[in-house]
Design a protein around this motif. Structure first.
Motif, PDB file in Angstrom:
ATOM      1  N   MET A   1       0.840  -1.187   0.000  1.00 49.82           N
ATOM      2  CA  MET A   1       0.000   0.000   0.000  1.00 49.82           C
ATOM      3  C   MET A   1       0.873   1.234   0.000  1.00 49.82           C
ATOM      4  SD  MET A   1      -1.616   0.178   3.778  1.00 49.82           S
ATOM      5  CE  MET A   1      -0.932  -1.085   4.796  1.00 49.82           C
ATOM      6  N   LEU A   2       0.312   2.330  -0.480  1.00 49.68           N
ATOM      7  CA  LEU A   2       1.034   3.593  -0.589  1.00 49.68           C
ATOM      8  C   LEU A   2       0.070   4.725  -0.259  1.00 49.68           C
ATOM      9  CD1 LEU A   2       3.648   5.093  -1.664  1.00 49.68           C
ATOM     10  CD2 LEU A   2       2.519   5.098  -3.871  1.00 49.68           C
ATOM     11  N   PHE A   3       0.478   5.613   0.628  1.00 48.96           N
ATOM     12  CA  PHE A   3      -0.340   6.768   1.001  1.00 48.96           C
ATOM     13  C   PHE A   3       0.214   7.992   0.290  1.00 48.96           C
ATOM     14  CE2 PHE A   3      -1.083  10.396   3.841  1.00 48.96           C
ATOM     15  CZ  PHE A   3      -2.465  10.389   3.827  1.00 48.96           C
ATOM     16  N   ASP A   4      -0.663   8.731  -0.421  1.00 53.15           N
ATOM     17  CA  ASP A   4      -0.231   9.925  -1.136  1.00 53.15           C
ATOM     18  C   ASP A   4      -1.393  10.896  -1.285  1.00 53.15           C
ATOM     19  OD1 ASP A   4       2.133  11.053  -2.725  1.00 53.15           O
ATOM     20  OD2 ASP A   4       0.478  11.266  -4.139  1.00 53.15           O
ATOM     21  N   GLN A   5      -1.193  12.118  -0.895  1.00 56.60           N
ATOM     22  CA  GLN A   5      -2.163  13.206  -1.049  1.00 56.60           C
ATOM     23  C   GLN A   5      -3.561  12.832  -0.560  1.00 56.60           C
ATOM     24  OE1 GLN A   5      -2.008  15.040  -4.921  1.00 56.60           O
ATOM     25  NE2 GLN A   5       0.204  15.066  -4.927  1.00 56.60           N
ATOM     26  N   GLY A   6      -3.636  12.236   0.618  1.00 59.09           N
ATOM     27  CA  GLY A   6      -4.919  11.920   1.220  1.00 59.09           C
ATOM     28  C   GLY A   6      -5.622  10.702   0.669  1.00 59.09           C
ATOM     29  N   GLN A   7      -4.923   9.929  -0.164  1.00 65.56           N
ATOM     30  CA  GLN A   7      -5.510   8.720  -0.719  1.00 65.56           C
ATOM     31  C   GLN A   7      -4.604   7.532  -0.437  1.00 65.56           C
ATOM     32  OE1 GLN A   7      -5.999   9.936  -4.838  1.00 65.56           O
ATOM     33  NE2 GLN A   7      -8.144  10.377  -4.451  1.00 65.56           N
ATOM     34  N   LEU A   8      -5.209   6.367  -0.324  1.00 68.76           N
ATOM     35  CA  LEU A   8      -4.487   5.129  -0.087  1.00 68.76           C
ATOM     36  C   LEU A   8      -4.561   4.279  -1.340  1.00 68.76           C
ATOM     37  CD1 LEU A   8      -3.019   3.434   2.049  1.00 68.76           C
ATOM     38  CD2 LEU A   8      -5.235   2.454   2.636  1.00 68.76           C
ATOM     39  N   ILE A   9      -3.406   3.919  -1.884  1.00 69.06           N
ATOM     40  CA  ILE A   9      -3.319   3.074  -3.072  1.00 69.06           C
ATOM     41  C   ILE A   9      -2.919   1.679  -2.594  1.00 69.06           C
ATOM     42  CG2 ILE A   9      -2.238   2.750  -5.319  1.00 69.06           C
ATOM     43  CD1 ILE A   9      -3.776   5.422  -5.064  1.00 69.06           C
ATOM     44  N   VAL A  10      -3.712   0.683  -2.929  1.00 66.34           N
ATOM     45  CA  VAL A  10      -3.424  -0.687  -2.515  1.00 66.34           C
ATOM     46  C   VAL A  10      -3.468  -1.606  -3.728  1.00 66.34           C
ATOM     47  CG1 VAL A  10      -4.294  -0.407  -0.170  1.00 66.34           C
ATOM     48  CG2 VAL A  10      -5.843  -1.148  -1.942  1.00 66.34           C
ATOM     49  N   SER A  11      -2.685  -2.677  -3.669  1.00 65.74           N
ATOM     50  CA  SER A  11      -2.739  -3.681  -4.727  1.00 65.74           C
ATOM     51  C   SER A  11      -2.782  -5.057  -4.087  1.00 65.74           C
ATOM     52  CB  SER A  11      -1.543  -3.554  -5.669  1.00 65.74           C
ATOM     53  OG  SER A  11      -0.344  -3.712  -4.957  1.00 65.74           O
ATOM     54  N   ALA A  12      -3.675  -5.881  -4.591  1.00 65.24           N
ATOM     55  CA  ALA A  12      -3.823  -7.253  -4.110  1.00 65.24           C
ATOM     56  C   ALA A  12      -4.704  -8.019  -5.072  1.00 65.24           C
ATOM     57  CB  ALA A  12      -4.443  -7.262  -2.717  1.00 65.24           C
ATOM     58  N   LEU A  13      -4.488  -9.312  -5.144  1.00 62.11           N
ATOM     59  CA  LEU A  13      -5.353 -10.206  -5.914  1.00 62.11           C
ATOM     60  C   LEU A  13      -5.542  -9.758  -7.360  1.00 62.11           C
ATOM     61  CD1 LEU A  13      -8.012 -10.856  -3.145  1.00 62.11           C
ATOM     62  CD2 LEU A  13      -6.034 -12.268  -3.731  1.00 62.11           C
ATOM     63  N   GLY A  14      -4.480  -9.261  -7.976  1.00 64.24           N
ATOM     64  CA  GLY A  14      -4.534  -8.946  -9.389  1.00 64.24           C
ATOM     65  C   GLY A  14      -5.160  -7.625  -9.763  1.00 64.24           C
ATOM     66  N   SER A  15      -5.223  -6.673  -8.831  1.00 65.81           N
ATOM     67  CA  SER A  15      -5.743  -5.355  -9.183  1.00 65.81           C
ATOM     68  C   SER A  15      -5.109  -4.294  -8.284  1.00 65.81           C
ATOM     69  CB  SER A  15      -7.266  -5.300  -9.053  1.00 65.81           C
ATOM     70  OG  SER A  15      -7.647  -5.394  -7.699  1.00 65.81           O
ATOM     71  N   VAL A  16      -5.282  -3.043  -8.666  1.00 66.36           N
ATOM     72  CA  VAL A  16      -4.850  -1.914  -7.853  1.00 66.36           C
ATOM     73  C   VAL A  16      -6.074  -1.039  -7.622  1.00 66.36           C
ATOM     74  CG1 VAL A  16      -4.103  -0.510  -9.826  1.00 66.36           C
ATOM     75  CG2 VAL A  16      -3.136  -0.068  -7.586  1.00 66.36           C
ATOM     76  N   ALA A  17      -6.180  -0.470  -6.417  1.00 62.13           N
ATOM     77  CA  ALA A  17      -7.351   0.345  -6.079  1.00 62.13           C
ATOM     78  C   ALA A  17      -6.916   1.579  -5.304  1.00 62.13           C
ATOM     79  CB  ALA A  17      -8.340  -0.462  -5.248  1.00 62.13           C
ATOM     80  N   CYS A  18      -7.728   2.619  -5.399  1.00 61.92           N
ATOM     81  CA  CYS A  18      -7.521   3.868  -4.678  1.00 61.92           C
ATOM     82  C   CYS A  18      -8.690   4.046  -3.716  1.00 61.92           C
ATOM     83  CB  CYS A  18      -7.448   5.027  -5.664  1.00 61.92           C
ATOM     84  SG  CYS A  18      -7.297   6.636  -4.867  1.00 61.92           S
ATOM     85  N   LEU A  19      -8.366   4.313  -2.450  1.00 55.63           N
ATOM     86  CA  LEU A  19      -9.390   4.503  -1.422  1.00 55.63           C
ATOM     87  C   LEU A  19      -9.191   5.836  -0.709  1.00 55.63           C
ATOM     88  CD1 LEU A  19      -8.525   1.012  -0.303  1.00 55.63           C
ATOM     89  CD2 LEU A  19     -10.889   1.533  -0.781  1.00 55.63           C
ATOM     90  N   THR A  20     -10.282   6.404  -0.226  1.00 49.50           N
ATOM     91  CA  THR A  20     -10.181   7.580   0.635  1.00 49.50           C
ATOM     92  C   THR A  20      -9.768   7.094   2.022  1.00 49.50           C
ATOM     93  OG1 THR A  20     -12.462   7.435   1.373  1.00 49.50           O
ATOM     94  CG2 THR A  20     -12.040   8.749  -0.610  1.00 49.50           C
TER      95      THR A  20
END
Length: 52
Positions: A1-20
């Motif tokens: 996971m990576l935190f940047d500019q108030g968003q959390l970027i995560v990758s797992a199970l063959g995809s990447v997602a952006c969460l608040t």
């Protein structure tokens, strides 16, 4: 996971997602190709390599 500019970027199970920070999904992008593997994510000055 990576935190940047108030968003959390995560990758797992063959995809990447952006969460608040409260956990709301902003976007999700599946990977195409052959199976799963380690993922590195990065923004200028902010890079994260997946570990085991």
């Amino acid at each position: 996971m990576l935190f940047d500019q108030g968003q959390l970027i995560v990758s797992a199970l063959g995809s990447v997602a952006c969460l608040t920070l409260p956990g709301e999904l902003v976007w999700q992008q599946p990977f195409s190709g052959e199976g799963y593997g380690a993922v590195a994510a990065g923004f200028p000055g902010n890079v994260r390599q997946a570990d085991g």
